[in-house]
Design a protein around this motif. Sequence first.
Motif, PDB file in Angstrom:
ATOM      1  N   PRO A  43       0.771  -0.971  -0.068  1.00  0.00           N
ATOM      2  CA  PRO A  43       0.240  -0.177  -0.185  1.00  0.00           C
ATOM      3  C   PRO A  43       0.819   1.150   0.178  1.00  0.00           C
ATOM      4  O   PRO A  43       0.287   1.866  -0.291  1.00  0.00           O
ATOM      5  CB  PRO A  43      -1.183   0.423   1.310  1.00  0.00           C
ATOM      6  N   LEU A  44       2.167   1.321   0.947  1.00  0.00           N
ATOM      7  CA  LEU A  44       3.063   2.478   0.776  1.00  0.00           C
ATOM      8  C   LEU A  44       4.016   2.883  -1.356  1.00  0.00           C
ATOM      9  O   LEU A  44       3.873   3.830  -1.576  1.00  0.00           O
ATOM     10  CB  LEU A  44       4.054   2.374   1.243  1.00  0.00           C
ATOM     11  N   LEU A  45       3.534   1.497  -1.490  1.00  0.00           N
ATOM     12  CA  LEU A  45       4.527   1.757  -2.757  1.00  0.00           C
ATOM     13  C   LEU A  45       3.493   2.303  -3.239  1.00  0.00           C
ATOM     14  O   LEU A  45       3.293   2.806  -4.829  1.00  0.00           O
ATOM     15  CB  LEU A  45       5.368   0.104  -3.796  1.00  0.00           C
ATOM     16  N   ASN A  46       2.331   1.317  -4.541  1.00  0.00           N
ATOM     17  CA  ASN A  46       0.703   2.186  -4.707  1.00  0.00           C
ATOM     18  C   ASN A  46       1.162   2.940  -5.060  1.00  0.00           C
ATOM     19  O   ASN A  46       0.907   3.674  -6.507  1.00  0.00           O
ATOM     20  CB  ASN A  46      -0.735   1.107  -4.425  1.00  0.00           C
ATOM     21  N   PRO A  47       0.951   3.457  -4.233  1.00  0.00           N
ATOM     22  CA  PRO A  47       0.247   5.545  -4.307  1.00  0.00           C
ATOM     23  C   PRO A  47       2.066   6.450  -4.868  1.00  0.00           C
ATOM     24  O   PRO A  47       2.142   7.179  -5.498  1.00  0.00           O
ATOM     25  CB  PRO A  47       0.024   6.292  -3.689  1.00  0.00           C
ATOM     26  N   ILE A  48       3.268   6.139  -4.765  1.00  0.00           N
ATOM     27  CA  ILE A  48       4.353   6.748  -4.972  1.00  0.00           C
ATOM     28  C   ILE A  48       4.320   5.943  -6.536  1.00  0.00           C
ATOM     29  O   ILE A  48       4.762   6.793  -7.683  1.00  0.00           O
ATOM     30  CB  ILE A  48       5.943   5.588  -4.095  1.00  0.00           C
ATOM     31  N   VAL A  49       3.843   4.730  -7.098  1.00  0.00           N
ATOM     32  CA  VAL A  49       4.350   4.588  -8.092  1.00  0.00           C
ATOM     33  C   VAL A  49       3.784   5.425  -8.844  1.00  0.00           C
ATOM     34  O   VAL A  49       4.522   5.543 -10.115  1.00  0.00           O
ATOM     35  CB  VAL A  49       3.971   2.639  -8.572  1.00  0.00           C
ATOM     36  N   TYR A  50       2.464   5.105  -8.632  1.00  0.00           N
ATOM     37  CA  TYR A  50       1.509   5.880  -9.376  1.00  0.00           C
ATOM     38  C   TYR A  50       2.141   7.290  -9.799  1.00  0.00           C
ATOM     39  O   TYR A  50       1.715   8.132 -10.694  1.00  0.00           O
ATOM     40  CB  TYR A  50      -0.183   6.111  -9.716  1.00  0.00           C
ATOM     41  N   SER A  51       1.926   7.675  -8.616  1.00  0.00           N
ATOM     42  CA  SER A  51       2.708   9.145  -9.214  1.00  0.00           C
ATOM     43  C   SER A  51       3.634   9.807  -9.712  1.00  0.00           C
ATOM     44  O   SER A  51       3.812  10.913  -9.959  1.00  0.00           O
ATOM     45  CB  SER A  51       2.162  10.139  -7.382  1.00  0.00           C
ATOM     46  N   LEU A  52       4.231   8.538  -9.189  1.00  0.00           N
ATOM     47  CA  LEU A  52       5.845   9.247  -9.925  1.00  0.00           C
ATOM     48  C   LEU A  52       5.851   8.782 -11.475  1.00  0.00           C
ATOM     49  O   LEU A  52       7.027   9.163 -12.143  1.00  0.00           O
ATOM     50  CB  LEU A  52       7.132   8.047  -9.468  1.00  0.00           C
ATOM     51  N   ARG A  53       5.003   7.603 -12.159  1.00  0.00           N
ATOM     52  CA  ARG A  53       5.211   7.443 -13.337  1.00  0.00           C
ATOM     53  C   ARG A  53       4.537   7.846 -14.318  1.00  0.00           C
ATOM     54  O   ARG A  53       3.649   7.342 -15.230  1.00  0.00           O
ATOM     55  CB  ARG A  53       5.137   6.143 -13.858  1.00  0.00           C
ATOM     56  N   ASN A  54       3.600   8.626 -13.341  1.00  0.00           N
ATOM     57  CA  ASN A  54       2.225   9.377 -14.262  1.00  0.00           C
ATOM     58  C   ASN A  54       1.982  11.357 -13.903  1.00  0.00           C
ATOM     59  O   ASN A  54       2.290  11.375 -13.034  1.00  0.00           O
ATOM     60  CB  ASN A  54       0.584   9.138 -13.429  1.00  0.00           C
ATOM     61  N   LYS A  55       2.129  11.766 -14.883  1.00  0.00           N
ATOM     62  CA  LYS A  55       2.793  13.472 -15.716  1.00  0.00           C
ATOM     63  C   LYS A  55       0.983  14.172 -14.806  1.00  0.00           C
ATOM     64  O   LYS A  55       1.470  15.307 -14.124  1.00  0.00           O
ATOM     65  CB  LYS A  55       3.118  13.737 -16.570  1.00  0.00           C
ATOM     66  N   GLU A  56      -0.343  13.598 -15.678  1.00  0.00           N
ATOM     67  CA  GLU A  56      -1.074  14.434 -14.880  1.00  0.00           C
ATOM     68  C   GLU A  56      -1.253  14.391 -14.225  1.00  0.00           C
ATOM     69  O   GLU A  56      -2.220  15.145 -13.293  1.00  0.00           O
ATOM     70  CB  GLU A  56      -2.333  13.178 -15.728  1.00  0.00           C
ATOM     71  N   MET A  57      -0.791  13.434 -12.655  1.00  0.00           N
ATOM     72  CA  MET A  57      -1.449  12.684 -11.151  1.00  0.00           C
ATOM     73  C   MET A  57       0.034  13.750 -10.749  1.00  0.00           C
ATOM     74  O   MET A  57      -0.726  14.108  -9.952  1.00  0.00           O
ATOM     75  CB  MET A  57      -0.898  11.427 -10.648  1.00  0.00           C
TER      76      MET A  57
END
Length: 322
Positions: free
Chosen positions: A282-296
Amino acid sequence: MMGNHTTVSTFLLWGFSSFPDLQGPLFAMIFFSHMTILAANVSIMVAIKLSHNLHTPMYFFLCALSFSETCTTMAVIPRMLADLLSDSKTISLPECATQMFFFFGLGGNNCFIMAAMSYDRYTAIHNPLHYPILMTHKICFRFIMASWMLGFLVSLSITIIVFNLSFCDSNIIEHFFCDISPVVCLACDYTSHQEMAIFVLSAFVLAGSFVFIVMSYIFIVSTVVKMPSAQGRYKAFSTCSSHLTVVCIHYGFSGFVYLRPKDRDSFREDMLMAVTYTVLTPLLNPIVYSLRNKEMQTALRKVLGKSNRLIPQMVNKRTLDT
C-alpha cells in the motif's frame, strides 16, 4: 458463526513477540509507513476529485483502489501498532473473525479493481473511438460495486468456514493478525475438504483476477505492436506501466503467501512476507502511480500548492479574529 463446540474464547496474537528487542523500532517504522500511506492515498483521492481533467475511468478506478487500500491497512495496522506497545495481545473470536472478514474482503476488492483497470486499459487501446461509450461513469460504477460485492462475498464464505471450526487446543496465533493458515492450524476438526474449499475461494480471487489481467495485457500487446507509429506504441505502453508495476507487486507477494502449500514451519516466513503486502505494497502503490504519471504529478502539485496557500490564510484570519 461460532457454535457451542468452540472451547477457545480468545486468541493470542503472538506475531512480533518473538522479537522483543525489535518491537520499538518496528512500531516506529510501521507507524511512519502507515501515516505515509494515509497521506499519499488521501492526496491521490483529493487530487482526482478536484482535477476535472482526471475525471476519467482510469483515475476513477485509481481513486477507488486508493480508498480500498486505505481501508485494508486500517483493518490490520492499528491493531498491529497497539499490540507492539501492549503486553496483552489477546483478541476475541468475534474480533478475530471481523478482522479476517474485512481484510480479505478488501483484499479481494483490490484484486477485482485491478482487473477492472486492466479491462479499462484494453478498451482504451483496442477501441479508442468507442471508449467513451463502452466505459461510461455508470459502467465504471457497476464495476466497482461488483468488485466490492465479490470481494466480501468470498471473504464471508472463508470466514464462515474458518470460524465454524472447533478451537480446542492452543490459542496462540503465530502471526500479527488473524490470517487464515495460523488460525485454522489451531482447529481440532480442520479437514481436507475445508482446506480445498478455502484454497478454491482464494484461487478464485487471486488466480482468477490475475488470469483476467494477463489476458487483457495479451490483447493490449497484440494491439500495440500493430501500431505503425513508434510514438503511439510508447504512449500506449506508458499508460499501462504504472498499473502493470502495481499488479506485479501485489500478486507477487499475495500469491506467494496464499497459493502455496502450508506447514507450521512456513508461518514465520509468511508473517514476514505479510508485512510487505500489508505495509509495503500500500505504500508503494501511490508512489508508483504518482512518480510514473505526469497528469497525477501535476494534479498533486496543484492540490499541495492550494493547501500551502490556504494554511497561512487560515492562520492570519484566526490572528485577526483574536
